[in-house]
Design an enzyme around this catalytic site. Sequence first.
Site, PDB file in Angstrom:
ATOM      1  N   CYS A  54       0.830  -1.218   0.000  1.00 51.03           N
ATOM      2  CA  CYS A  54       0.000   0.000   0.000  1.00 51.03           C
ATOM      3  C   CYS A  54       0.857   1.257   0.000  1.00 51.03           C
ATOM      4  O   CYS A  54       1.884   1.326   0.672  1.00 51.03           O
ATOM      5  CB  CYS A  54      -0.912  -0.015   1.223  1.00 51.03           C
ATOM      6  SG  CYS A  54      -2.031   1.387   1.287  1.00 51.03           S
ATOM      7  N   CYS A  58       0.577   4.842   6.960  1.00 50.46           N
ATOM      8  CA  CYS A  58      -0.054   4.649   8.272  1.00 50.46           C
ATOM      9  C   CYS A  58       0.920   3.926   9.218  1.00 50.46           C
ATOM     10  O   CYS A  58       1.324   2.792   8.934  1.00 50.46           O
ATOM     11  CB  CYS A  58      -1.338   3.833   8.134  1.00 50.46           C
ATOM     12  SG  CYS A  58      -2.404   4.439   6.812  1.00 50.46           S
ATOM     13  N   CYS A  61       0.601   0.201  10.316  1.00 50.88           N
ATOM     14  CA  CYS A  61       0.117  -0.830   9.388  1.00 50.88           C
ATOM     15  C   CYS A  61       1.199  -1.687   8.745  1.00 50.88           C
ATOM     16  O   CYS A  61       2.106  -1.176   8.079  1.00 50.88           O
ATOM     17  CB  CYS A  61      -0.726  -0.182   8.297  1.00 50.88           C
ATOM     18  SG  CYS A  61      -1.536  -1.430   7.271  1.00 50.88           S
ATOM     19  N   CYS A  98     -16.264  -9.200   5.833  1.00 48.50           N
ATOM     20  CA  CYS A  98     -15.625  -7.928   5.531  1.00 48.50           C
ATOM     21  C   CYS A  98     -14.393  -8.160   4.664  1.00 48.50           C
ATOM     22  O   CYS A  98     -13.487  -8.895   5.031  1.00 48.50           O
ATOM     23  CB  CYS A  98     -15.235  -7.229   6.825  1.00 48.50           C
ATOM     24  SG  CYS A  98     -14.403  -5.658   6.542  1.00 48.50           S
ATOM     25  N   CYS A 130     -19.408  -6.431   3.738  1.00 46.73           N
ATOM     26  CA  CYS A 130     -18.730  -5.198   4.124  1.00 46.73           C
ATOM     27  C   CYS A 130     -17.429  -5.112   3.342  1.00 46.73           C
ATOM     28  O   CYS A 130     -16.834  -6.135   3.017  1.00 46.73           O
ATOM     29  CB  CYS A 130     -18.449  -5.234   5.623  1.00 46.73           C
ATOM     30  SG  CYS A 130     -17.473  -3.842   6.209  1.00 46.73           S
ATOM     31  N   CYS A 190     -19.306   1.798   9.154  1.00 40.43           N
ATOM     32  CA  CYS A 190     -18.538   1.196  10.228  1.00 40.43           C
ATOM     33  C   CYS A 190     -17.284   2.037  10.379  1.00 40.43           C
ATOM     34  O   CYS A 190     -16.469   2.102   9.454  1.00 40.43           O
ATOM     35  CB  CYS A 190     -18.187  -0.242   9.844  1.00 40.43           C
ATOM     36  SG  CYS A 190     -17.002  -1.029  10.954  1.00 40.43           S
ATOM     37  N   ARG A 262     -17.418  -3.072  18.287  1.00 40.61           N
ATOM     38  CA  ARG A 262     -16.645  -4.285  18.015  1.00 40.61           C
ATOM     39  C   ARG A 262     -15.323  -4.328  18.753  1.00 40.61           C
ATOM     40  O   ARG A 262     -14.493  -3.422  18.631  1.00 40.61           O
ATOM     41  CB  ARG A 262     -16.401  -4.416  16.497  1.00 40.61           C
ATOM     42  CG  ARG A 262     -15.784  -5.758  16.121  1.00 40.61           C
ATOM     43  CD  ARG A 262     -15.779  -5.997  14.619  1.00 40.61           C
ATOM     44  NE  ARG A 262     -17.123  -5.853  14.067  1.00 40.61           N
ATOM     45  CZ  ARG A 262     -17.455  -4.984  13.141  1.00 40.61           C
ATOM     46  NH1 ARG A 262     -16.560  -4.196  12.625  1.00 40.61           N
ATOM     47  NH2 ARG A 262     -18.697  -4.925  12.708  1.00 40.61           N
TER      48      ARG A 262
HETATM   49  N1  SAM Z   1      -6.636   0.411   3.295  1.00 38.87           N
HETATM   50  C1  SAM Z   1      -7.915   0.615   3.852  1.00 38.87           C
HETATM   51  C2  SAM Z   1      -7.939   1.717   4.869  1.00 38.87           C
HETATM   52  O1  SAM Z   1      -6.889   2.042   5.435  1.00 38.87           O
HETATM   53  O2  SAM Z   1      -9.000   2.253   5.121  1.00 38.87           O
HETATM   54  C3  SAM Z   1      -8.531  -0.625   4.444  1.00 38.87           C
HETATM   55  C4  SAM Z   1      -7.677  -1.608   5.229  1.00 38.87           C
HETATM   56  S1  SAM Z   1      -6.924  -1.014   6.730  1.00 38.87           S
HETATM   57  C5  SAM Z   1      -5.816  -2.308   7.128  1.00 38.87           C
HETATM   58  C6  SAM Z   1      -8.265  -1.116   7.915  1.00 38.87           C
HETATM   59  C7  SAM Z   1      -7.989  -0.739   9.353  1.00 38.87           C
HETATM   60  O3  SAM Z   1      -7.208  -1.722  10.017  1.00 38.87           O
HETATM   61  C8  SAM Z   1      -7.222   0.543   9.616  1.00 38.87           C
HETATM   62  O4  SAM Z   1      -8.017   1.682   9.511  1.00 38.87           O
HETATM   63  C9  SAM Z   1      -6.793   0.342  11.062  1.00 38.87           C
HETATM   64  O5  SAM Z   1      -7.759   0.870  11.928  1.00 38.87           O
HETATM   65  C10 SAM Z   1      -6.729  -1.188  11.210  1.00 38.87           C
HETATM   66  N2  SAM Z   1      -5.348  -1.644  11.458  1.00 38.87           N
HETATM   67  C11 SAM Z   1      -4.357  -1.733  10.566  1.00 38.87           C
HETATM   68  N3  SAM Z   1      -3.214  -2.178  11.137  1.00 38.87           N
HETATM   69  C12 SAM Z   1      -3.493  -2.384  12.438  1.00 38.87           C
HETATM   70  C13 SAM Z   1      -2.723  -2.833  13.547  1.00 38.87           C
HETATM   71  N4  SAM Z   1      -1.432  -3.144  13.434  1.00 38.87           N
HETATM   72  N5  SAM Z   1      -3.327  -2.940  14.747  1.00 38.87           N
HETATM   73  C14 SAM Z   1      -4.643  -2.623  14.868  1.00 38.87           C
HETATM   74  N6  SAM Z   1      -5.415  -2.190  13.855  1.00 38.87           N
HETATM   75  C15 SAM Z   1      -4.849  -2.055  12.658  1.00 38.87           C
HETATM   76  C1  DTB Z   2     -11.009  -2.809  11.749  1.00 40.07           C
HETATM   77  O1  DTB Z   2     -11.318  -1.817  12.435  1.00 40.07           O
HETATM   78  N1  DTB Z   2     -10.157  -3.752  12.125  1.00 40.07           N
HETATM   79  C2  DTB Z   2      -9.978  -4.733  11.096  1.00 40.07           C
HETATM   80  C3  DTB Z   2     -11.012  -4.294  10.034  1.00 40.07           C
HETATM   81  N2  DTB Z   2     -11.485  -3.063  10.551  1.00 40.07           N
HETATM   82  C4  DTB Z   2     -10.623  -4.177   8.623  1.00 40.07           C
HETATM   83  C5  DTB Z   2      -8.560  -4.826  10.628  1.00 40.07           C
HETATM   84  C6  DTB Z   2      -7.578  -5.109  11.733  1.00 40.07           C
HETATM   85  C7  DTB Z   2      -6.237  -5.284  11.110  1.00 40.07           C
HETATM   86  C8  DTB Z   2      -5.180  -5.685  12.083  1.00 40.07           C
HETATM   87  C9  DTB Z   2      -3.845  -5.797  11.444  1.00 40.07           C
HETATM   88  C10 DTB Z   2      -3.769  -6.870  10.394  1.00 40.07           C
HETATM   89  O2  DTB Z   2      -4.214  -8.014  10.615  1.00 40.07           O
HETATM   90  O3  DTB Z   2      -3.187  -6.604   9.322  1.00 40.07           O
HETATM   91 FE1  SF4 Z   3      -2.778   1.165   3.440  1.00 39.32          FE
HETATM   92 FE2  SF4 Z   3      -2.620   0.002   5.809  1.00 39.32          FE
HETATM   93 FE3  SF4 Z   3      -3.006   2.603   5.656  1.00 39.32          FE
HETATM   94 FE4  SF4 Z   3      -4.979   0.903   4.892  1.00 39.32          FE
HETATM   95  S1  SF4 Z   3      -4.154   1.171   6.955  1.00 39.32           S
HETATM   96  S2  SF4 Z   3      -4.286   2.762   3.833  1.00 39.32           S
HETATM   97  S3  SF4 Z   3      -3.721  -0.749   4.061  1.00 39.32           S
HETATM   98  S4  SF4 Z   3      -1.185   1.502   4.972  1.00 39.32           S
END
Ligand code: SAM
Ligand code: DTB
Ligand code: SF4
Length: 337
Positions: A54, A58, A61, A98, A130, A190, A262
């Site tokens: 990506c 973030c 992430c 989802c 979702c 959500c 959740r």
């Molecule tokens: N790329 C899209 C976005 O950012 O909206 C969708 C996927 S993104 C992985 C969805 C959510 O996962 C993020 O908004 C964040 O709240 C959660 N997330 C990602 N990495 C995480 C982590 N290491 N621990 C907890 N939540 C995480």
């Molecule tokens: C949300 O709030 N938590 C989920 C879902 N929406 C998409 C994602 C959690 C991701 C945790 C890190 C991972 O597994 O990559």
């Molecule tokens: Fe990309 Fe992860 Fe950020 Fe979603 S949360 S926009 S997957 S870097």
Amino acid sequence: MSVKRKNWTVAEILEVYNTPLLELINRGQEVHRENNNPSEVQVSSLISIKTGGCGEDCGYCPQSAKYNTGLEVEKLMDVNTVLDAADKAKEGGASRLCMGAAWREVRDNSDFERVLEMVKGVNAKDMEVCCTLGMLTEEQAQRLADAGLYAYNHNIDTSEDNYKKIITTRSYDDRLDTIKNVQKAKISVCSGGIIGMGESIEDRVKMLHTLSSLDELPDSVPINALVPVAGTPMENQPLLPIWDMVRMIATTRIVIPKAVVRLSAGRTQMSLEGQALCFLAGANSIFAGDKLLTTPNPEFNADMEMFKIFGLTPRKAFKGKDQIRLKHVSADHQHHH
Ligand code: SAM
Ligand code: DTB
Ligand code: SF4
């Protein structure tokens, strides 16, 4: 505004958050019982339809291309692979699927067409579909709605002030704009966030203030505990104390009483007793399945065992639908005045 609600101030929400712990859990449970069936838990299943690579930065992430987390980048999945996964999730009792993609935003290309096919296919299985695909335009949201999308996940993650410290490649307003586009298409919203990233209590409270001040309240609010992943800037964050999770869930329940709250990422580090307190505080949803998007989640069977011990049952699909439709009716109604 279609749902009657209190206009919470930041100070009021902060006061709720800082209530003596057992008092706060009790209040969360009271509000929960008044508004929802306390023995019912919504079970969602997650599937990463497009993993890694990506362009966003973030800080939490593992899927950002900016950090070296050892994650293997994968192309968008085939429609059939997703539909098979949906069957498995449904057999296990999940009422919502989802689909997550590591995209900054949706583009109008063949990948989007394929996602629309996935949405149609899962919807035909009578599951709540979702998606979480990053930013959307109004037109894209409408196309997803037409394909049968039930809900869209788009987290605001933290307070507006703290957001800049965690993500530099997009703004808080970008996030809020997508949420508006989703609402315009009458898709269930959500939106929640992550705690344990080093934010202050004020940041947590301000995030809830933003969510509780939206013109239309979110139907579902995921509270994630940071899963610290090696290679990301947050790899060394200390584990979030369970008490913070319990406080955050109770406070969310109290300020957005009818939302599905959740208990999301971070459950592998929580004891059953800790999770029981989260349900008591007002949580009524989990992600089930051995994996979240890229990180581990409790074993599916262990979660079903947990439900048995606690006397909780999975909620059927589309239970929130009448509520959502009514909301739209009254929103339309207001429109005509
Ligand atoms: N790329 C899209 C976005 O950012 O909206 C969708 C996927 S993104 C992985 C969805 C959510 O996962 C993020 O908004 C964040 O709240 C959660 N997330 C990602 N990495 C995480 C982590 N290491 N621990 C907890 N939540 C995480
Ligand atoms: C949300 O709030 N938590 C989920 C879902 N929406 C998409 C994602 C959690 C991701 C945790 C890190 C991972 O597994 O990559
Ligand atoms: Fe990309 Fe992860 Fe950020 Fe979603 S949360 S926009 S997957 S870097």
